[in-house]
Design a protein around this motif. Sequence first.
Motif, short mmCIF file in Angstrom:
data_model
loop_
_atom_site.label_atom_id
_atom_site.label_comp_id
_atom_site.label_asym_id
_atom_site.label_seq_id
_atom_site.Cartn_x
_atom_site.Cartn_y
_atom_site.Cartn_z
N ALA A 175 0.83 -1.21 0.00
CA ALA A 175 0.00 0.00 0.00
C ALA A 175 0.87 1.26 0.00
CB ALA A 175 -0.93 0.00 1.21
N GLU A 176 1.92 1.26 0.80
CA GLU A 176 2.83 2.40 0.84
C GLU A 176 3.58 2.54 -0.48
OE1 GLU A 176 4.00 2.49 5.60
OE2 GLU A 176 5.02 1.09 4.25
N LEU A 177 3.93 1.41 -1.07
CA LEU A 177 4.61 1.43 -2.36
C LEU A 177 3.73 2.04 -3.44
CD1 LEU A 177 7.19 0.44 -3.84
CD2 LEU A 177 6.00 -1.73 -4.23
N ALA A 178 2.47 1.67 -3.44
CA ALA A 178 1.52 2.22 -4.41
C ALA A 178 1.40 3.73 -4.25
CB ALA A 178 0.16 1.54 -4.25
N ALA A 179 1.31 4.19 -3.00
CA ALA A 179 1.18 5.63 -2.74
C ALA A 179 2.44 6.37 -3.17
CB ALA A 179 0.89 5.87 -1.26
N ALA A 180 3.60 5.79 -2.89
CA ALA A 180 4.86 6.46 -3.22
C ALA A 180 5.04 6.58 -4.73
CB ALA A 180 6.03 5.68 -2.61
N LEU A 181 4.60 5.56 -5.49
CA LEU A 181 4.80 5.56 -6.94
C LEU A 181 3.61 6.17 -7.69
CD1 LEU A 181 6.37 2.01 -7.41
CD2 LEU A 181 7.55 4.22 -7.44
N GLY A 182 2.52 6.45 -6.97
CA GLY A 182 1.35 7.03 -7.61
C GLY A 182 0.65 6.04 -8.53
N ILE A 183 0.59 4.76 -8.14
CA ILE A 183 -0.05 3.73 -8.95
C ILE A 183 -1.06 2.98 -8.07
CG2 ILE A 183 1.89 3.42 -10.51
CD1 ILE A 183 2.84 1.09 -8.85
N GLY A 184 -1.87 2.14 -8.70
CA GLY A 184 -2.85 1.37 -7.96
C GLY A 184 -2.22 0.27 -7.13
#
Length: 222
Positions: A175-184
């Motif tokens: 979830a944090e990875l998705a937020a950091a990269l701006g992806i789903g």
Amino acid sequence: MKQAAARIDRFTDASDDALVRAFAGGEALAFDELYARHEQALYRFVRRLLGRDLASQADEVFQDTWLRMIQAAPRWAPQGARFRTWLFTMAHHRAIDMLRRSGREVSGSQDETDGEPFAPPGEPWLDWPAPSAAAPDELAFWQRAGQRLLGCLEELPLPQKAAFLLHHEDELSVAELAAALGIGFETAKSRLRYGLAKLRTCMGAYLPAAEMKGGGHERATA
């Protein structure tokens, strides 16, 4: 002298968030502490993300990331994100800009949506020897494995490499990875899953340790 030492001690014990706020308020020593904490990890992330072909640009991306951090510090509003993640995300965006300028492909790979990645049966690295300074042959094994891993990273598509590095260096959840990269969420999960599968296959992670150290020795070297 005692007052100066007390200020240094105060910043040494402070959280990253407190240091950013202190720096934004004019405390230069707060930035020094932030830099000391994250310098090595940030440079390693930038260097590995850019890869061998753009290694000469790592210093520029690294320095520009800190400059952007300095400029953005007065507007720092974590909203649940850690400073380190914010810093790495800025470095990722800057590295992507550099890669695009060099003509590199930076879009997601098509196979991320083609089902489950191939994974041989068994537990990865289960039979590998434990690293130990007291066992020179095993230490050499891990040194070769580390060199091989860097070579395998070079072969990953950039989106998968970025996901793996952020997960590994910053210990981000999906979830944090998705937020950091701006992806789903599912895209982040897919990139990380495929990246890990490719690294394991490239590393020969499912080979017995004896084969890695013997007949399959060349597969553990970069």
